[in-house]
Design a protein around this motif. Structure first.
Motif, mmCIF file in Angstrom:
data_model
loop_
_atom_site.group_PDB
_atom_site.id
_atom_site.type_symbol
_atom_site.label_atom_id
_atom_site.label_comp_id
_atom_site.label_asym_id
_atom_site.label_seq_id
_atom_site.Cartn_x
_atom_site.Cartn_y
_atom_site.Cartn_z
ATOM 1 N N VAL A 1 20.980 -0.703 34.352
ATOM 2 C CA VAL A 1 22.384 -0.740 34.769
ATOM 3 C C VAL A 1 22.452 -1.457 36.115
ATOM 4 O O VAL A 1 21.987 -0.943 37.136
ATOM 5 N N ASP A 2 23.011 -2.633 36.101
ATOM 6 C CA ASP A 2 23.074 -3.455 37.306
ATOM 7 C C ASP A 2 24.158 -2.957 38.250
ATOM 8 O O ASP A 2 25.126 -2.310 37.825
ATOM 9 N N ILE A 3 24.016 -3.304 39.521
ATOM 10 C CA ILE A 3 25.017 -2.906 40.514
ATOM 11 C C ILE A 3 26.376 -3.544 40.233
ATOM 12 O O ILE A 3 27.406 -3.069 40.700
ATOM 13 N N PHE B 1 36.679 10.178 31.022
ATOM 14 C CA PHE B 1 35.797 9.133 30.510
ATOM 15 C C PHE B 1 34.316 9.329 30.829
ATOM 16 O O PHE B 1 33.464 8.839 30.094
ATOM 17 N N MET B 2 34.002 10.040 31.902
ATOM 18 C CA MET B 2 32.601 10.198 32.282
ATOM 19 C C MET B 2 32.014 11.536 31.824
ATOM 20 O O MET B 2 30.884 11.597 31.349
ATOM 21 N N GLU B 3 32.771 12.616 31.984
ATOM 22 C CA GLU B 3 32.212 13.948 31.771
ATOM 23 C C GLU B 3 32.514 14.539 30.399
ATOM 24 O O GLU B 3 31.743 15.349 29.888
ATOM 25 N N PRO C 1 21.236 11.082 25.249
ATOM 26 C CA PRO C 1 21.140 10.758 26.680
ATOM 27 C C PRO C 1 22.107 9.635 27.041
ATOM 28 O O PRO C 1 22.459 8.797 26.201
ATOM 29 N N LEU C 2 22.518 9.598 28.282
ATOM 30 C CA LEU C 2 23.435 8.570 28.748
ATOM 31 C C LEU C 2 22.752 7.210 28.714
ATOM 32 O O LEU C 2 21.653 7.033 29.250
ATOM 33 N N SER C 3 23.397 6.239 28.081
ATOM 34 C CA SER C 3 22.865 4.876 28.034
ATOM 35 C C SER C 3 23.526 4.019 29.097
ATOM 36 O O SER C 3 24.623 4.317 29.589
ATOM 37 N N GLY C 4 22.846 2.938 29.434
ATOM 38 C CA GLY C 4 23.421 2.024 30.408
ATOM 39 C C GLY C 4 24.729 1.435 29.943
ATOM 40 O O GLY C 4 25.687 1.303 30.721
ATOM 41 N N GLN C 5 24.831 1.086 28.663
ATOM 42 C CA GLN C 5 26.063 0.485 28.159
ATOM 43 C C GLN C 5 27.212 1.474 28.185
ATOM 44 O O GLN C 5 28.349 1.114 28.531
ATOM 45 N N LYS C 6 26.934 2.740 27.834
ATOM 46 C CA LYS C 6 28.004 3.731 27.882
ATOM 47 C C LYS C 6 28.469 3.947 29.322
ATOM 48 O O LYS C 6 29.672 4.089 29.586
ATOM 49 N N LEU C 7 27.534 3.977 30.241
ATOM 50 C CA LEU C 7 27.900 4.131 31.644
ATOM 51 C C LEU C 7 28.820 3.007 32.093
ATOM 52 O O LEU C 7 29.847 3.235 32.747
ATOM 53 N N LYS C 8 28.499 1.781 31.729
ATOM 54 C CA LYS C 8 29.338 0.638 32.094
ATOM 55 C C LYS C 8 30.735 0.766 31.486
ATOM 56 O O LYS C 8 31.745 0.541 32.146
#
Length: 373
Positions: free
Chosen positions: A10-12, A59-61, A202-209
């Protein structure tokens, strides 16, 4: 173990894009038509922090639709779109392609309603459409022990059934009090019916974005939507014209409610007198004061709203409500809490007919005479 590749890290940039969108939402607070006094401006910045808190829950929790949970999308310290001080709101994110069950205790609130929602304020059109509804006004069944069960599915079910569609994204619950000090709200849980994964992924980078982007879009879209509303309300101050009911439903309104939205703008020596001479039979009615950003004013400690149960009625059965910045020592006075201008809302809930309220600006020195006429 294989090293992470650039595609999995997950990039900045995702975080910076999120922060940039939140920064852009600040433009809604400094729109030229918005009040520039210290109180309104300070509440505007606080409003954005509150929208951010709501959106992070949304959206996050609480965004795993296989393992849904209820959260409060509007409450005493996070408010959206003329939130009703008489309501206890719950929301859960769901996938319209799956079936769900809501169960729990009915509680004692005067009105309990469930609405299936498609769309949201984070989308380009800003719509939050109702695709199905069931409530105590239209025959929600309660078990003998006071519990309830509601099935959410596309296929009709026996008992309490809430219709959902492929594009359904959430279920919204409204629990409406007559008296918060004595009534018990419903205690509810939601679960997916079909067998799925045993535990959340588990949380994925794409979902986080994606979730970060949706969070920021919601803050920006919600702030913009209701700032547009407030701008329109300023065109008819100190009146209560009926709202566009179809438009209210497109934005998540309850089909059993007839809405009025408007604007108050009062000098220090003025009051707004709101009168309903013929109160229809209804589940409830209420009137409330909001700030410019359409947040209900501080109802925990200040009288800023009145409803069917708390109102003091006139001898003829009608009701008179008084809005002002200082206490005129009369019944049904609502405190503007330091605001000379802001938004306001009136609702008929489950009314058998609609009676439009009348509004009149009067000098505080003339108010007593007006109330005796």
């Amino acid at each position: 173990m294989a090293a992470d590749t650039p595609s999995t890290i997950v990039d900045i940039d995702a975080w910076e894009a999120f922060c940039d969108e939140l920064k852009a939402a600040g433009q809604q607070i400094i729109r030229p038509e918005a009040p520039r006094d210290e109180l309104s401006r300070a509440e505007g910045w606080r409003y954005l922090t509150r929208l951010t808190r709501i959106a992070l829950d949304m959206f996050m929790e609480c965004s795993d639709r296989d393992f849904p949970s209820f959260y409060r999308p509007s409450h005493e310290t996070a408010k959206i779109g003329a939130d009703n001080p008489d309501n206890h709101y719950l929301r859960a994110e769901i996938n319209g392609k799956h079936d769900y069950r809501i169960s729990g205790s009915r509680g004692t609130v005067a009105y309990l309603g469930f609405i299936a929602i498609a769309g949201g304020y984070e989308e380009a059109d800003g719509n939050m459409r109702s695709v199905g509804a069931i409530d105590t006004h239209s025959g929600l069944e309660v078990n003998p022990d006071g519990s309830i069960d509601v099935i959410l599915s596309q296929t009709p079910q026996a008992g309490n059934w809430l219709k959902i569609t492929d594009d359904t994204v959430a279920v919204l619950v409204r629990e409406t009090y007559l008296d918060r000090s004595t009534e018990i709200f419903a205690d509810l849980k939601i679960s997916r019916l079909e067998t799925g994964s045993a535990k959340p992924a588990p949380l994925s980078g794409q979902k986080l974005k994606t979730d970060l982007a949706s969070t920021a879009a919601f803050v920006k879209g919600t702030a913009s939507l209701f700032a547009d509303w407030a701008k329109g309300f300023k065109e008819h101050p100190n009146t209560l014209p009926p709202a566009d009911q179809a438009y209210c439903q497109k934005l998540g309104g309850d089909p059993n409610i007839f809405y009025y939205h408007s604007y108050f703008n009062l000098a220090d020596d003025e009051a707004l007198l709101i009168e309903v001479d013929d109160v229809p039979e209804c589940d409830n009615w209420n009137f409330q004061l909001n700030n410019y950003w359409m947040e209900s004013l501080e109802y925990r400690y200040v009288q800023i709203h009145v409803n069917k149960h708390t109102a003091k009625y006139r001898a003829d059965g009608g009701v008179s409500i008084v809005v002002s910045g200082s206490d005129p020592k009369c019944k049904n006075w609502l405190d503007t809490t330091g605001h000379r201008e802001g938004t306001m809302a009136f609702r008929w809930i489950g009314a058998n007919r609609i009676v439009h309220p009348r509004c009149k600006v009067v000098k505080l020195t003339e108010l007593a005479k007006e109330l005796t006429q």
